[in-house]
Design a protein around this motif. Sequence first.
Motif, PDB file in Angstrom:
ATOM      1  N   MET A 126       0.832  -1.203   0.000  1.00  0.00           N
ATOM      2  CA  MET A 126       0.000   0.000   0.000  1.00  0.00           C
ATOM      3  C   MET A 126       0.871   1.260   0.000  1.00  0.00           C
ATOM      4  O   MET A 126       2.068   1.205   0.268  1.00  0.00           O
ATOM      5  N   GLN A 127       0.243   2.365  -0.274  1.00  0.00           N
ATOM      6  CA  GLN A 127       0.897   3.662  -0.224  1.00  0.00           C
ATOM      7  C   GLN A 127       0.605   4.331   1.120  1.00  0.00           C
ATOM      8  O   GLN A 127      -0.405   4.046   1.752  1.00  0.00           O
ATOM      9  N   PRO A 128       1.485   5.209   1.582  1.00  0.00           N
ATOM     10  CA  PRO A 128       1.211   5.930   2.831  1.00  0.00           C
ATOM     11  C   PRO A 128      -0.164   6.592   2.812  1.00  0.00           C
ATOM     12  O   PRO A 128      -0.595   7.136   1.781  1.00  0.00           O
ATOM     13  N   LEU A 153      -2.939  -1.993   6.579  1.00  0.00           N
ATOM     14  CA  LEU A 153      -2.075  -0.910   7.031  1.00  0.00           C
ATOM     15  C   LEU A 153      -0.852  -0.823   6.115  1.00  0.00           C
ATOM     16  O   LEU A 153      -0.231  -1.848   5.811  1.00  0.00           O
ATOM     17  N   PRO A 154      -0.490   0.366   5.659  1.00  0.00           N
ATOM     18  CA  PRO A 154       0.683   0.512   4.793  1.00  0.00           C
ATOM     19  C   PRO A 154       1.958   0.152   5.561  1.00  0.00           C
ATOM     20  O   PRO A 154       2.139   0.559   6.713  1.00  0.00           O
ATOM     21  N   TYR A 174      14.988  -9.009   8.984  1.00  0.00           N
ATOM     22  CA  TYR A 174      14.083  -8.143   8.229  1.00  0.00           C
ATOM     23  C   TYR A 174      13.259  -7.350   9.245  1.00  0.00           C
ATOM     24  O   TYR A 174      12.637  -7.931  10.140  1.00  0.00           O
ATOM     25  N   ASP A 175      13.251  -6.037   9.115  1.00  0.00           N
ATOM     26  CA  ASP A 175      12.339  -5.208   9.906  1.00  0.00           C
ATOM     27  C   ASP A 175      11.101  -4.910   9.071  1.00  0.00           C
ATOM     28  O   ASP A 175      11.212  -4.561   7.877  1.00  0.00           O
ATOM     29  N   ILE A 176       9.939  -5.062   9.679  1.00  0.00           N
ATOM     30  CA  ILE A 176       8.682  -4.628   9.065  1.00  0.00           C
ATOM     31  C   ILE A 176       8.323  -3.298   9.706  1.00  0.00           C
ATOM     32  O   ILE A 176       8.246  -3.195  10.930  1.00  0.00           O
ATOM     33  N   GLU A 177       8.124  -2.281   8.886  1.00  0.00           N
ATOM     34  CA  GLU A 177       7.872  -0.934   9.378  1.00  0.00           C
ATOM     35  C   GLU A 177       6.520  -0.452   8.882  1.00  0.00           C
ATOM     36  O   GLU A 177       6.262  -0.425   7.671  1.00  0.00           O
ATOM     37  N   VAL A 178       5.662  -0.059   9.812  1.00  0.00           N
ATOM     38  CA  VAL A 178       4.325   0.406   9.477  1.00  0.00           C
ATOM     39  C   VAL A 178       4.345   1.925   9.306  1.00  0.00           C
ATOM     40  O   VAL A 178       5.134   2.636   9.943  1.00  0.00           O
ATOM     41  N   TRP A 179       3.470   2.427   8.430  1.00  0.00           N
ATOM     42  CA  TRP A 179       3.403   3.867   8.192  1.00  0.00           C
ATOM     43  C   TRP A 179       2.699   4.558   9.346  1.00  0.00           C
ATOM     44  O   TRP A 179       1.595   4.185   9.734  1.00  0.00           O
ATOM     45  N   MET A 180       3.364   5.592   9.916  1.00  0.00           N
ATOM     46  CA  MET A 180       2.786   6.372  11.007  1.00  0.00           C
ATOM     47  C   MET A 180       2.660   7.823  10.555  1.00  0.00           C
ATOM     48  O   MET A 180       3.660   8.542  10.438  1.00  0.00           O
ATOM     49  N   PRO A 181       1.424   8.283  10.273  1.00  0.00           N
ATOM     50  CA  PRO A 181       1.229   9.657   9.791  1.00  0.00           C
ATOM     51  C   PRO A 181       1.810  10.733  10.704  1.00  0.00           C
ATOM     52  O   PRO A 181       2.345  11.738  10.218  1.00  0.00           O
ATOM     53  N   ASN A 202      -3.925   5.728  11.129  1.00  0.00           N
ATOM     54  CA  ASN A 202      -4.263   5.491   9.719  1.00  0.00           C
ATOM     55  C   ASN A 202      -5.765   5.383   9.470  1.00  0.00           C
ATOM     56  O   ASN A 202      -6.230   5.616   8.355  1.00  0.00           O
ATOM     57  N   TYR A 203      -6.538   5.038  10.508  1.00  0.00           N
ATOM     58  CA  TYR A 203      -7.984   4.870  10.361  1.00  0.00           C
ATOM     59  C   TYR A 203      -8.767   6.023  10.991  1.00  0.00           C
ATOM     60  O   TYR A 203      -9.999   5.948  11.121  1.00  0.00           O
TER      61      TYR A 203
END
Length: 420
Positions: free
Chosen positions: A127-129, A313-314, A333-340, A396-397
């Motif tokens: 997904m995109q931010p 979630l992006p 591997y780090d998984i990083e979630v987008w935080m506005p 994000n929501y």
Amino acid sequence: MLDLKKLCDNFEDIKDIMSHRSGEYPLDKIPQLNNKRKALIAKVETDKQKRNSVTAEIAKLKAKKEDASSLISEMKVLSDEIKEADSELSKIESELNYTLLSIPNVPDKSVPYGNDDKDNMEIRKFMQPTKFDFQPKAHWDLGTDLNILDFAAAAKITGARFTVYRDLGARLERSIINFMLNTHTSNGYTEILPPFMVNRESMTGTGQLPKFEEDAFSLKNMDYFMVPTAEVPVTNLLRNEIVLQKDLPIKYCAYTACFRAEAGSAGRDTRGLIRQHQFNKVELVKFTTPETGFDELEKLTADAERILQLLKLPYRVVCLCTGDLGFSSAKTYDIEVWMPSYGRYVEISSCSCFTDYQARRANIKYRNNEGKLGYLYTLNGSGLAVGRTVAAIMENYQQSDGSIKIPEVLVPYMGCDVIK
């Protein structure tokens, strides 16, 4: 810990690879101590053989009623020398073992060289931010406005970097835990609910001790530690055990509260849920053969990613460079979630292959199909950090009226589709 023979046989090559890790480690002490150890072992063995030979000769002289006093005196001196050498050998072996425990794992050849997180390699995105047509709020402001996160109450009860969840905030945290566990157990993981306190052997077995004792919460008058992650108790389920190759891979998932002093991180992400002294996490742990270890890392990372995909979630996945690699890990591997609120991706899971590093520390072995013993490969990854997932969902929501829409997959757990 590292294989001593492999380390000494390939010392210069391993030293070169380890030079790309961050920090300084007493690597040069290993061959020095090992050479002393081997020299002492050779001396003790030679002296003991001589003692056995002369003791037999003394017995023959006594049987013939001949004088053996000079040999007896000689053996007393030799026995004292053996006792002193044994004591010295014990000290050197103890120092060698402690030094090995203080040295991190060797990065896998597929890990990119780099100095810090700026040199991590992006692998893929989902997904995109998130974009908004209004000014979005940070999750700590959303939580306060909706009265579902209470940082002031937690500070009064305990102190900084703790949170009280209220009403639908508490339900959201609980729902996410159940959702994660249900998702992973339906994918072949066996659920474990371990103790939230562990002993020193368990912390040493997974690499938290002796290096990171300052980051751990310990119990007064007891040599116990609050778990920094479920990786510790779950990995140690197999400490000093031998499993059969036919039973591999073994896949566990576990929920625990996690406790970290976060020494040295003052001023970093101190607001909200991102960096807490106590937080909830669902952990994935695997035990595999060396041949399948890195393939299982890819699968484990995909299993952790699936949670974010279902939550829509992006996020992005990065391969950590040598300078950012964790102490026990050979590849992460780090998984990083987008935080506005941050305007960037924030780590929500680290998925690592430790090769046989932890298995050597914790003495975890397997018997292969030919009957031979070897050390297992251990892996783990957050599946996911729950508080950070709550924060990511909130940000994000969020909606223009200050409410928070509930992701579709969580609605059955929540019993509602919005927090307002």
